[in-house]
Design an enzyme around this catalytic site. Structure first.
Site, PDB file in Angstrom:
ATOM      1  N   ARG A   1      -8.386 -20.589  -1.238  1.00 33.29           N
ATOM      2  CA  ARG A   1      -7.067 -20.242  -0.402  1.00 33.29           C
ATOM      3  C   ARG A   1      -6.129 -21.350  -0.624  1.00 33.29           C
ATOM      4  NH1 ARG A   1      -5.106 -21.843   4.539  1.00 33.29           N
ATOM      5  NH2 ARG A   1      -4.132 -20.084   5.891  1.00 33.29           N
TER       6      ARG A   1
ATOM      7  N   LYS B   1       6.765  -1.950   1.773  1.00 32.69           N
ATOM      8  CA  LYS B   1       5.421  -1.527   2.510  1.00 32.69           C
ATOM      9  C   LYS B   1       4.197  -2.513   2.289  1.00 32.69           C
ATOM     10  CE  LYS B   1       3.269   3.246   3.165  1.00 32.69           C
ATOM     11  NZ  LYS B   1       3.884   3.513   4.566  1.00 32.69           N
TER      12      LYS B   1
ATOM     13  N   TYR C   1       0.802  -1.286  -0.063  1.00 28.89           N
ATOM     14  CA  TYR C   1      -0.122   0.095   0.160  1.00 28.89           C
ATOM     15  C   TYR C   1       0.831   1.168   0.015  1.00 28.89           C
ATOM     16  CZ  TYR C   1       0.934   1.081   4.992  1.00 28.89           C
ATOM     17  OH  TYR C   1       1.300   1.356   6.261  1.00 28.89           O
TER      18      TYR C   1
ATOM     19  N   GLU D   1      12.235   2.340  14.160  1.00 30.18           N
ATOM     20  CA  GLU D   1      11.469   3.362  13.926  1.00 30.18           C
ATOM     21  C   GLU D   1      10.145   3.254  14.548  1.00 30.18           C
ATOM     22  OE1 GLU D   1      10.272   2.614   9.743  1.00 30.18           O
ATOM     23  OE2 GLU D   1      10.216   0.441  10.190  1.00 30.18           O
TER      24      GLU D   1
ATOM     25  N   ARG E   1       8.056   4.181  -4.905  1.00 29.05           N
ATOM     26  CA  ARG E   1       8.273   3.132  -3.728  1.00 29.05           C
ATOM     27  C   ARG E   1       7.165   1.901  -3.898  1.00 29.05           C
ATOM     28  NH1 ARG E   1       7.627   5.044   2.230  1.00 29.05           N
ATOM     29  NH2 ARG E   1       5.593   5.394   1.613  1.00 29.05           N
TER      30      ARG E   1
END
Length: 287
Positions: free
Chosen positions: A101, A151, A33, A183, A52
Protein backbone atom coordinates in the site's frame (compact mmCIF):
# COMPACT_ATOMS: atom_id res chain seq x y z
CA UNK A 1 -25.04 -22.78 -13.57
CA UNK A 2 -22.25 -20.56 -12.27
CA UNK A 3 -21.85 -17.14 -13.84
CA UNK A 4 -18.70 -16.70 -15.93
CA UNK A 5 -16.68 -13.56 -15.26
CA UNK A 6 -13.53 -12.06 -16.74
CA UNK A 7 -10.48 -11.29 -14.61
CA UNK A 8 -7.16 -10.20 -16.12
CA UNK A 9 -7.28 -12.28 -19.26
CA UNK A 10 -9.19 -15.28 -17.92
CA UNK A 11 -12.82 -16.39 -18.11
CA UNK A 12 -13.65 -17.97 -14.77
CA UNK A 13 -16.60 -19.20 -12.72
CA UNK A 14 -17.41 -16.35 -10.34
CA UNK A 15 -16.47 -18.49 -7.29
CA UNK A 16 -12.92 -18.75 -8.61
CA UNK A 17 -12.44 -15.05 -9.38
CA UNK A 18 -9.78 -13.36 -7.23
CA UNK A 19 -7.90 -10.06 -7.10
CA UNK A 20 -5.09 -9.02 -4.74
CA UNK A 21 -5.79 -7.37 -1.38
CA UNK A 22 -3.25 -4.77 -2.53
CA UNK A 23 -5.28 -3.78 -5.58
CA UNK A 24 -5.58 0.02 -5.64
CA UNK A 25 -9.23 -0.18 -6.57
CA UNK A 26 -9.84 -1.83 -3.20
CA UNK A 27 -7.42 0.30 -1.17
CA UNK A 28 -7.73 3.72 -2.86
CA UNK A 29 -10.83 3.62 -5.10
CA UNK A 30 -8.19 4.14 -7.79
CA UNK A 31 -10.13 2.92 -10.77
CA UNK A 32 -12.88 3.63 -13.27
CA UNK A 33 -15.85 1.69 -14.56
CA UNK A 34 -18.56 1.49 -17.21
CA UNK A 35 -21.90 -0.28 -17.40
CA UNK A 36 -23.31 -1.25 -20.79
CA UNK A 37 -26.89 -2.43 -21.18
CA UNK A 38 -27.83 -5.54 -23.13
CA UNK A 39 -31.17 -5.78 -24.96
CA UNK A 40 -32.11 -8.71 -27.19
CA UNK A 41 -28.63 -10.09 -26.53
CA UNK A 42 -26.94 -7.02 -28.03
CA UNK A 43 -24.89 -4.20 -26.53
CA UNK A 44 -26.46 -0.74 -26.34
CA UNK A 45 -24.18 2.20 -27.24
CA UNK A 46 -20.97 0.24 -26.67
CA UNK A 47 -18.81 2.75 -28.55
CA UNK A 48 -20.01 5.64 -26.39
CA UNK A 49 -19.10 3.74 -23.23
CA UNK A 50 -15.70 2.75 -24.66
CA UNK A 51 -14.90 6.38 -25.56
CA UNK A 52 -15.89 7.60 -22.09
CA UNK A 53 -13.80 4.83 -20.50
CA UNK A 54 -10.76 6.06 -22.42
CA UNK A 55 -11.43 9.62 -21.28
CA UNK A 56 -11.79 8.60 -17.63
CA UNK A 57 -8.55 6.61 -17.80
CA UNK A 58 -6.73 9.53 -19.42
CA UNK A 59 -7.95 11.95 -16.74
CA UNK A 60 -6.41 9.64 -14.10
CA UNK A 61 -3.18 9.20 -16.12
CA UNK A 62 -3.91 5.53 -16.81
CA UNK A 63 -3.34 3.87 -20.16
CA UNK A 64 -6.13 1.81 -21.76
CA UNK A 65 -5.45 -1.83 -20.86
CA UNK A 66 -6.56 -3.04 -24.29
CA UNK A 67 -8.10 -1.88 -27.56
CA UNK A 68 -11.80 -1.16 -28.09
CA UNK A 69 -12.04 -4.23 -30.32
CA UNK A 70 -10.60 -6.42 -27.57
CA UNK A 71 -13.04 -4.97 -25.06
CA UNK A 72 -15.92 -5.57 -27.45
CA UNK A 73 -14.86 -9.19 -27.88
CA UNK A 74 -14.84 -9.72 -24.11
CA UNK A 75 -18.25 -8.06 -23.70
CA UNK A 76 -19.76 -10.24 -26.40
CA UNK A 77 -18.14 -13.40 -25.05
CA UNK A 78 -19.55 -12.79 -21.56
CA UNK A 79 -23.01 -12.05 -22.95
CA UNK A 80 -22.86 -15.30 -24.91
CA UNK A 81 -21.42 -17.48 -22.15
CA UNK A 82 -23.97 -16.24 -19.62
CA UNK A 83 -26.94 -16.27 -21.99
CA UNK A 84 -27.83 -12.62 -21.34
CA UNK A 85 -30.86 -11.41 -23.30
CA UNK A 86 -31.64 -8.39 -21.12
CA UNK A 87 -29.13 -7.18 -18.58
CA UNK A 88 -25.84 -5.42 -18.00
CA UNK A 89 -22.13 -5.82 -18.53
CA UNK A 90 -20.04 -4.19 -15.78
CA UNK A 91 -16.41 -3.27 -16.55
CA UNK A 92 -13.87 -2.05 -13.99
CA UNK A 93 -10.26 -1.02 -14.59
CA UNK A 94 -7.97 -0.20 -11.67
CA UNK A 95 -4.35 0.90 -11.45
CA UNK A 96 -3.47 -2.63 -10.37
CA UNK A 97 -1.83 -4.32 -7.41
CA UNK A 98 1.73 -3.13 -6.75
CA UNK A 99 2.28 -5.56 -3.86
CA UNK A 100 2.00 -3.07 -1.02
CA UNK A 101 0.00 0.00 0.00
CA UNK A 102 1.32 3.42 -1.02
CA UNK A 103 -0.28 6.75 -1.93
CA UNK A 104 2.21 7.19 -4.79
CA UNK A 105 1.11 5.67 -8.10
CA UNK A 106 3.03 2.52 -9.03
CA UNK A 107 5.14 2.37 -12.18
CA UNK A 108 2.71 1.21 -14.91
CA UNK A 109 5.53 -0.72 -16.59
CA UNK A 110 5.86 -2.82 -13.45
CA UNK A 111 2.23 -2.94 -12.28
CA UNK A 112 -0.33 -3.86 -14.93
CA UNK A 113 -3.89 -2.65 -14.64
CA UNK A 114 -6.55 -4.90 -13.16
CA UNK A 115 -9.42 -5.55 -15.58
CA UNK A 116 -12.64 -7.13 -14.36
CA UNK A 117 -15.93 -7.69 -16.22
CA UNK A 118 -19.11 -9.47 -15.21
CA UNK A 119 -22.72 -9.66 -16.36
CA UNK A 120 -26.02 -9.17 -14.56
CA UNK A 121 -29.20 -10.70 -15.96
CA UNK A 122 -32.13 -8.24 -15.76
CA UNK A 123 -35.24 -9.70 -17.40
CA UNK A 124 -37.76 -6.93 -18.09
CA UNK A 125 -35.06 -4.23 -18.17
CA UNK A 126 -36.63 -2.46 -21.14
CA UNK A 127 -40.28 -2.83 -20.22
CA UNK A 128 -40.43 -3.02 -16.43
CA UNK A 129 -43.34 -1.51 -14.47
CA UNK A 130 -41.35 1.44 -13.06
CA UNK A 131 -41.46 3.33 -16.37
CA UNK A 132 -45.23 3.17 -16.36
CA UNK A 133 -45.69 4.61 -12.89
CA UNK A 134 -42.58 6.77 -12.49
CA UNK A 135 -40.27 7.19 -9.52
CA UNK A 136 -40.16 9.45 -6.46
CA UNK A 137 -37.02 11.33 -5.49
CA UNK A 138 -35.80 13.36 -2.53
CA UNK A 139 -33.18 16.10 -2.57
CA UNK A 140 -29.89 15.83 -0.69
CA UNK A 141 -26.74 17.91 -0.45
CA UNK A 142 -24.10 17.00 -3.03
CA UNK A 143 -21.03 16.04 -1.00
CA UNK A 144 -18.99 14.28 -3.69
CA UNK A 145 -15.52 15.22 -4.90
CA UNK A 146 -15.15 17.85 -7.62
CA UNK A 147 -14.36 15.62 -10.65
CA UNK A 148 -17.71 13.94 -11.17
CA UNK A 149 -17.08 13.89 -14.92
CA UNK A 150 -14.64 11.02 -14.34
CA UNK A 151 -16.55 7.75 -13.90
CA UNK A 152 -14.55 6.49 -10.94
CA UNK A 153 -15.38 3.69 -8.52
CA UNK A 154 -15.75 6.26 -5.71
CA UNK A 155 -19.43 5.49 -5.16
CA UNK A 156 -19.81 5.72 -1.39
CA UNK A 157 -21.80 8.96 -1.29
CA UNK A 158 -24.12 7.96 -4.14
CA UNK A 159 -24.74 4.72 -2.22
CA UNK A 160 -25.50 6.75 0.90
CA UNK A 161 -27.88 8.87 -1.18
CA UNK A 162 -29.72 5.77 -2.36
CA UNK A 163 -30.09 4.68 1.27
CA UNK A 164 -31.34 8.14 2.33
CA UNK A 165 -34.01 7.85 -0.36
CA UNK A 166 -34.94 4.34 0.72
CA UNK A 167 -35.31 5.41 4.35
CA UNK A 168 -37.54 8.31 3.23
CA UNK A 169 -39.77 5.93 1.27
CA UNK A 170 -38.53 7.25 -2.09
CA UNK A 171 -36.79 5.61 -5.03
CA UNK A 172 -33.77 7.85 -5.53
CA UNK A 173 -32.17 11.18 -4.63
CA UNK A 174 -31.28 14.27 -6.62
CA UNK A 175 -28.14 16.00 -5.38
CA UNK A 176 -28.09 19.78 -4.89
CA UNK A 177 -25.09 22.11 -4.85
CA UNK A 178 -25.21 25.92 -4.42
CA UNK A 179 -28.99 25.77 -4.75
CA UNK A 180 -29.12 23.84 -8.02
CA UNK A 181 -29.59 20.21 -8.95
CA UNK A 182 -26.41 18.51 -10.17
CA UNK A 183 -27.67 15.00 -10.95
CA UNK A 184 -29.18 11.87 -9.45
CA UNK A 185 -27.16 9.34 -7.50
CA UNK A 186 -26.55 7.29 -10.66
CA UNK A 187 -28.26 9.26 -13.41
CA UNK A 188 -28.67 12.63 -15.11
CA UNK A 189 -31.65 14.81 -14.14
CA UNK A 190 -34.13 16.74 -16.33
CA UNK A 191 -37.30 18.80 -16.14
CA UNK A 192 -39.82 19.62 -18.84
CA UNK A 193 -41.55 22.99 -19.18
CA UNK A 194 -43.95 23.09 -22.10
CA UNK A 195 -41.98 21.77 -25.08
CA UNK A 196 -38.62 22.58 -23.48
CA UNK A 197 -36.37 20.01 -21.87
CA UNK A 198 -34.03 21.52 -19.27
CA UNK A 199 -30.91 19.78 -17.97
CA UNK A 200 -27.64 20.93 -16.43
CA UNK A 201 -24.85 21.70 -18.90
CA UNK A 202 -21.80 19.44 -19.09
CA UNK A 203 -18.93 20.33 -16.77
CA UNK A 204 -16.75 18.73 -14.10
CA UNK A 205 -19.79 18.84 -11.78
CA UNK A 206 -21.73 16.03 -13.51
CA UNK A 207 -21.11 12.79 -15.33
CA UNK A 208 -21.18 13.11 -19.11
CA UNK A 209 -23.91 10.53 -19.55
CA UNK A 210 -23.84 8.33 -22.64
CA UNK A 211 -27.61 7.92 -22.49
CA UNK A 212 -27.91 11.67 -21.88
CA UNK A 213 -26.09 12.43 -25.13
CA UNK A 214 -28.28 10.05 -27.12
CA UNK A 215 -31.56 11.26 -25.58
CA UNK A 216 -30.75 14.93 -26.19
CA UNK A 217 -29.84 14.13 -29.78
CA UNK A 218 -33.11 12.26 -30.30
CA UNK A 219 -35.03 15.10 -28.63
CA UNK A 220 -33.56 17.66 -31.03
CA UNK A 221 -34.33 15.42 -34.00
CA UNK A 222 -37.94 15.22 -32.76
CA UNK A 223 -38.13 19.05 -32.80
CA UNK A 224 -38.10 19.34 -29.02
CA UNK A 225 -36.30 22.33 -27.50
CA UNK A 226 -33.33 21.52 -25.26
CA UNK A 227 -32.01 24.08 -22.79
CA UNK A 228 -28.79 23.25 -20.94
CA UNK A 229 -28.79 25.28 -17.72
CA UNK A 230 -29.05 24.96 -13.97
CA UNK A 231 -32.42 24.45 -12.28
CA UNK A 232 -33.49 24.30 -8.64
CA UNK A 233 -35.62 21.80 -6.75
CA UNK A 234 -38.37 24.43 -6.55
CA UNK A 235 -38.38 24.89 -10.31
CA UNK A 236 -38.43 21.12 -10.76
CA UNK A 237 -41.42 20.76 -8.44
CA UNK A 238 -43.36 23.29 -10.53
CA UNK A 239 -42.37 21.76 -13.88
CA UNK A 240 -44.75 19.91 -16.19
CA UNK A 241 -42.60 16.77 -16.09
CA UNK A 242 -39.31 15.48 -14.77
CA UNK A 243 -37.21 12.46 -15.66
CA UNK A 244 -33.80 10.82 -15.37
CA UNK A 245 -31.57 9.02 -17.86
CA UNK A 246 -28.93 6.35 -17.40
CA UNK A 247 -27.64 3.22 -19.09
CA UNK A 248 -29.74 1.07 -16.75
CA UNK A 249 -32.99 3.08 -16.59
CA UNK A 250 -32.93 4.57 -20.12
CA UNK A 251 -35.55 7.36 -19.73
CA UNK A 252 -37.40 7.13 -16.41
CA UNK A 253 -40.18 9.56 -15.39
CA UNK A 254 -39.96 11.32 -12.01
CA UNK A 255 -43.44 11.94 -10.59
CA UNK A 256 -42.63 13.31 -7.13
CA UNK A 257 -39.84 15.46 -5.65
CA UNK A 258 -39.55 15.91 -1.89
CA UNK A 259 -43.17 14.85 -1.48
CA UNK A 260 -44.54 17.30 -4.07
CA UNK A 261 -46.11 15.87 -7.23
CA UNK A 262 -44.57 16.91 -10.54
CA UNK A 263 -47.22 17.97 -13.03
CA UNK A 264 -50.15 15.58 -12.65
CA UNK A 265 -48.11 13.24 -10.46
CA UNK A 266 -48.03 10.68 -13.26
CA UNK A 267 -45.58 10.07 -16.14
CA UNK A 268 -45.96 12.71 -18.83
CA UNK A 269 -45.99 12.50 -22.63
CA UNK A 270 -42.51 13.94 -23.23
CA UNK A 271 -40.64 11.41 -21.10
CA UNK A 272 -42.80 8.58 -22.46
CA UNK A 273 -42.06 9.59 -26.04
CA UNK A 274 -38.34 10.00 -25.39
CA UNK A 275 -38.18 6.55 -23.80
CA UNK A 276 -39.94 5.05 -26.81
CA UNK A 277 -37.62 6.79 -29.27
CA UNK A 278 -34.51 5.92 -27.28
CA UNK A 279 -35.33 2.21 -27.05
CA UNK A 280 -36.31 1.99 -30.72
CA UNK A 281 -33.25 3.79 -32.02
CA UNK A 282 -30.80 2.14 -29.63
CA UNK A 283 -32.00 -1.34 -30.55
CA UNK A 284 -31.52 -0.52 -34.24
CA UNK A 285 -27.90 0.47 -33.55
CA UNK A 286 -27.11 -2.26 -31.00
CA UNK A 287 -24.18 -4.56 -31.74
Amino acid sequence: MSRIVYVNGEYLPEEEARISIFDRGFLMADGVYEVTSVLDGKLIDFEGHAIRLERSLDELDMAPPMSRDELLTIHRELVSRNGIEEGLVYLQVTRGAPGDRDFVFPDPDETPATVVLFTQSKPGLAHGPAAGKGIRVISIEDQRWGRRDIKTVQLLYPSMGKMMAKKAGADDAWMVEDGFVTEGTSNNAYIVKGNTIVTRALSNEILHGITRAAVLRFASEAQMVVEERNFSIEEAQSADEAFITSATTFVMPVVEIDGAPVGTGTPGPVSARLREIYLDESLKAAI
